[in-house]
Design an enzyme around this catalytic site. Sequence first.
Site, PDB file in Angstrom:
ATOM      1  N   LYS A 132       0.148   3.421  -2.995  1.00 49.85           N
ATOM      2  CA  LYS A 132      -1.123   4.277  -3.219  1.00 49.85           C
ATOM      3  C   LYS A 132      -0.768   5.783  -3.217  1.00 49.85           C
ATOM      4  O   LYS A 132      -1.338   6.321  -4.215  1.00 49.85           O
ATOM      5  CB  LYS A 132      -1.976   4.077  -1.845  1.00 49.85           C
ATOM      6  CG  LYS A 132      -2.840   2.634  -2.159  1.00 49.85           C
ATOM      7  CD  LYS A 132      -3.789   2.678  -0.663  1.00 49.85           C
ATOM      8  CE  LYS A 132      -4.707   1.543  -0.741  1.00 49.85           C
ATOM      9  NZ  LYS A 132      -4.023   0.101  -0.966  1.00 49.85           N
TER      10      LYS A 132
ATOM     11  N   TYR B 263     -10.928   2.176   4.655  1.00 47.20           N
ATOM     12  CA  TYR B 263      -9.780   2.030   3.855  1.00 47.20           C
ATOM     13  C   TYR B 263     -10.356   0.857   2.821  1.00 47.20           C
ATOM     14  O   TYR B 263     -11.024  -0.162   3.193  1.00 47.20           O
ATOM     15  CB  TYR B 263      -8.762   1.280   4.775  1.00 47.20           C
ATOM     16  CG  TYR B 263      -7.398   1.333   4.072  1.00 47.20           C
ATOM     17  CD1 TYR B 263      -6.896   2.444   3.297  1.00 47.20           C
ATOM     18  CD2 TYR B 263      -6.689   0.212   4.148  1.00 47.20           C
ATOM     19  CE1 TYR B 263      -5.492   2.330   2.781  1.00 47.20           C
ATOM     20  CE2 TYR B 263      -5.395   0.157   3.517  1.00 47.20           C
ATOM     21  CZ  TYR B 263      -4.901   1.135   2.924  1.00 47.20           C
ATOM     22  OH  TYR B 263      -3.718   0.769   2.177  1.00 47.20           O
TER      23      TYR B 263
ATOM     24  N   SER C 219       0.886  -1.276  -0.093  1.00 49.15           N
ATOM     25  CA  SER C 219       0.003  -0.004   0.072  1.00 49.15           C
ATOM     26  C   SER C 219       0.800   1.126  -0.016  1.00 49.15           C
ATOM     27  O   SER C 219       0.402   2.479  -0.103  1.00 49.15           O
ATOM     28  CB  SER C 219      -0.947   0.008   1.131  1.00 49.15           C
ATOM     29  OG  SER C 219      -2.125  -0.747   0.991  1.00 49.15           O
TER      30      SER C 219
END
Length: 400
Positions: free
Chosen positions: A72, A180, A69
């Site tokens: 991102k 999330y 992640s």
Amino acid sequence: MANDLSIARRLDFEPLDDQLDDAIRNGVAPGVVAIAATPDGIIYEGAFGNAGLDDDAPISPDTVFWILSMTKAVTAAACMQLIEQGRVQVDQPAAEILPALASPQVLEGFASDNTPLLRPATRPITVRHLLTHTSGHTYSLWSEALARYEEVTGTPVIFSGKNAAFDIPLEFDPGERWHYGISLDWVGKLVEAVSGQSLDVYFRENIFSPLGMKDTGFLIGSEQRRRLATAAQRQPDGSLLSQPYEPPQRPEFFMGGTGLFSTPRDYLAFLRMLLQGGSLGGVRILKPQTVAAMMSNQIGDLNVEKMVSPRPARSNDFDLFPGMKHKWGFSFDINAQPGPFGRSAGSAAWAGALNTHYWIDPVKQVTGALYTQVWPFYDDQVVGLFNRFEKSLYQAIEKG
């Protein structure tokens, strides 16, 4: 440890070295890399242990990690470039670019026979919703309802790299709250649709090559594979078991939420660019006002929520700032109050599920990151080490 700048040589990092070394000797991880910088350059590099439990190769700042992640923030930066160019508007309906988002459905529960109960969303999903995790899209890793939906419908998880993973409902109406999820994977598809390039090519041409990030990408070559860190799984007794794992190397789509590989030195170039208002080494990636917006509250009165995991082997429950309200930018967790280990209020942070963690402090002008490859996410031992790293780094800077 290697500290190349004169400022680094004036700082006392011996206590930090000892803490990292002791952590590896005590089984926190097979290996760890910690790295930090100010606008003057890299001030700390520490690498201790090996690339894996069954790998004798020493871990290093050039070891290749699956950063999950941490992808991102790169995807968000790419989208912000398109917003700067006027090719995307923050508050436009995302379906104007991605027709697949035109008629989102909200999961309200399950019938007695396990049939999902769906209804139309009350408002459209905007680009802002996707950039801020307020779209209603979640992850099954932190959603019992979505995990159940994927199981009863046979829908693959997003980490599979299969396009069918996008065929999931929302868990709430867009803009209703923060949770999330896979929103940044949708942003990756948006970047591809607007730019006319694959995400891999767009990142390389517009972010990685300009910043000299030669070891960062979705696909890894044979030379990079020789430098790849191997994942380990924390066992109930606290020990570690080698558990090699990597995303598919022939995916149906490039995962804008979790797909990148990188090295600590490479990703630090990206973090330094953000710390310095969008430029590094004379190369401008983003405008200063864009970076400021990315690291500002973009969810209004909503708050970042604690994530609860139904899959404890892959993730613990987590909250970066327990007991403290925190916000979300484009695309970072932002602490509204000073953090307990040194970072200023208004710092931006996030992590990868194999326990790679970073923060950017725009007030004290420092960014730091710590890399392991340990399941589950938010492992108590690794998070404790990350906190000690942050605290020791700030102490050394203040004393210096």
